[in-house]
Write a protein that holds these residues in place. Structure first.
Motif, PDB file in Angstrom:
ATOM      1  N   THR A  16       1.002  -1.174  -0.092  1.00 31.79           N
ATOM      2  CA  THR A  16      -0.062  -0.015   0.013  1.00 31.79           C
ATOM      3  C   THR A  16       0.823   1.420  -0.002  1.00 31.79           C
ATOM      4  O   THR A  16       0.490   2.119  -0.728  1.00 31.79           O
ATOM      5  CB  THR A  16      -0.935   0.048   1.310  1.00 31.79           C
ATOM      6  N   VAL A  36      -7.551   6.154   1.654  1.00 32.39           N
ATOM      7  CA  VAL A  36      -7.118   4.913   1.867  1.00 32.39           C
ATOM      8  C   VAL A  36      -8.144   4.305   2.999  1.00 32.39           C
ATOM      9  O   VAL A  36      -8.399   4.698   4.164  1.00 32.39           O
ATOM     10  CB  VAL A  36      -5.887   4.958   2.670  1.00 32.39           C
ATOM     11  N   SER A  94      -4.206  -2.032  -3.746  1.00 27.53           N
ATOM     12  CA  SER A  94      -3.166  -1.505  -3.061  1.00 27.53           C
ATOM     13  C   SER A  94      -1.924  -2.429  -3.315  1.00 27.53           C
ATOM     14  O   SER A  94      -0.732  -2.215  -2.871  1.00 27.53           O
ATOM     15  CB  SER A  94      -3.588  -2.059  -1.621  1.00 27.53           C
TER      16      SER A  94
END
Length: 292
Positions: A16, A36, A94
């Motif tokens: 990520t 996120v 991600s």
């Protein structure tokens, strides 16, 4: 805001972080923000990411959302989709790396072609080969049948048998297709307002196909844009639960068929479809046990 980028994190700290950096380490010609969403990772990755990008949080560039439990990819993306107010939204895995001017090129093409509801770029694996899932046909009965019995693998360049992954088309080209992959899907917010959020019945497969199906039925074009590219470290975030992934993959087939195709087919066709999905899923699970 021109673009909101949504990234779902589930115990993928390093991946990520790499994905976020591949976006923010470039100078972009448009205004954007990043959401996120952490799907209850409970491994410290959320806290580490928040610490790494504390300045971006303070500036408003990155916003973190934490889900109390892991309810799947669609659910996590929907948490962010309810918050965004941009002209375009990008679902970005991600485990990807955005290359060169990918975002600019995709944004420019969508703005020049207002009839496009969703657009995907060329997605390659780390070895440079195409991630075949980035351009697909809708999995109707015939397309799914050819895939399940292996004809799509035996004759990938056949327009009849290879229709699922469209292997007979130029991977660097630009053309309209049926559906994209959720690893990179740039969607017009106007289209989302018209067709609604992702279907949370799907856990981690099929929600992208379902979304494309609804976008297409609403009259929008879905485009594959080969000149732009990302790298997809496919499967890197989910190797430890492969049996779960196999089950969810075939479960998504069942859900999609029930939702969009069942009403148009006979009881016999539906029964054969269920049987085929069940048998292939069972075989894959058994083979996976032997591999482990």
């Amino acid at each position: 805001m021109d673009l909101s980028i949504i990234i779902v994190n589930y115990r993928t700290y390093d991946l990520t972080k790499q994905t976020i950096n591949s976006v923010i380490n470039k100078n972009h010609s448009f205004e954007y923000d990043i959401y996120v969403v952490d799907s209850a990772s409970q491994d410290g990755s959320l806290e580490k990411l928040q610490n790494d990008f504390s300045q971006a949080i303070e500036s408003g560039l990155i916003k973190f959302l934490a889900s109390a439990e892991n309810k799947g990819f669609a659910y996590a993306n929907n948490l962010a989709l309810k918050e965004v107010s941009s002209r375009y939204v990008l679902l970005l895995n991600s485990d990807t790396v955005v290359l060169d001017n990918c975002l600019e090129d995709c944004m420019d093409y969508m703005q020049d072609n207002p009839q496009i509801g969703a657009l995907g770029c060329k997605v390659t694996l780390p070895d440079g080969t195409l991630d075949k899932a980035c351009r697909r046909s809708f999995p109707d009965v015939s397309v799914s049948f050819y895939r399940l019995i292996g004809l799509s693998r035996l004759f990938p360049h056949s327009e009849r048998f290879g229709k699922y992954n469209l292997c007979y088309l130029d991977e660097d080209g630009i053309y309209e297709i049926d559906c994209l992959v959720g690893a990179f899907m740039m969607v017009k917010s106007e289209a989302i307002k018209q067709i609604g959020l992702l279907d949370e019945t799907f856990f981690m497969y099929g929600e992208d196909i379902d979304w494309c199906y609804r976008i297409n039925k609403a009259g929008w074009q879905i485009m594959y844009y080969g000149p732009a590219r990302i790298i997809h470290y496919k499967g890197s975030s989910s190797q430890k639960k492969k049996s779960k992934l196999i089950f969810e993959f075939y479960r998504a087939m069942y859900i999609f068929y029930n939702k969009h195709y069942k009403k148009n087919h006979s009881v016999i066709t539906t029964g054969m479809t269920y049987l085929g999905i069940g048998l292939i899923c069972s075989l894959k699970l058994i083979l996976n046990l032997f591999k482990r």
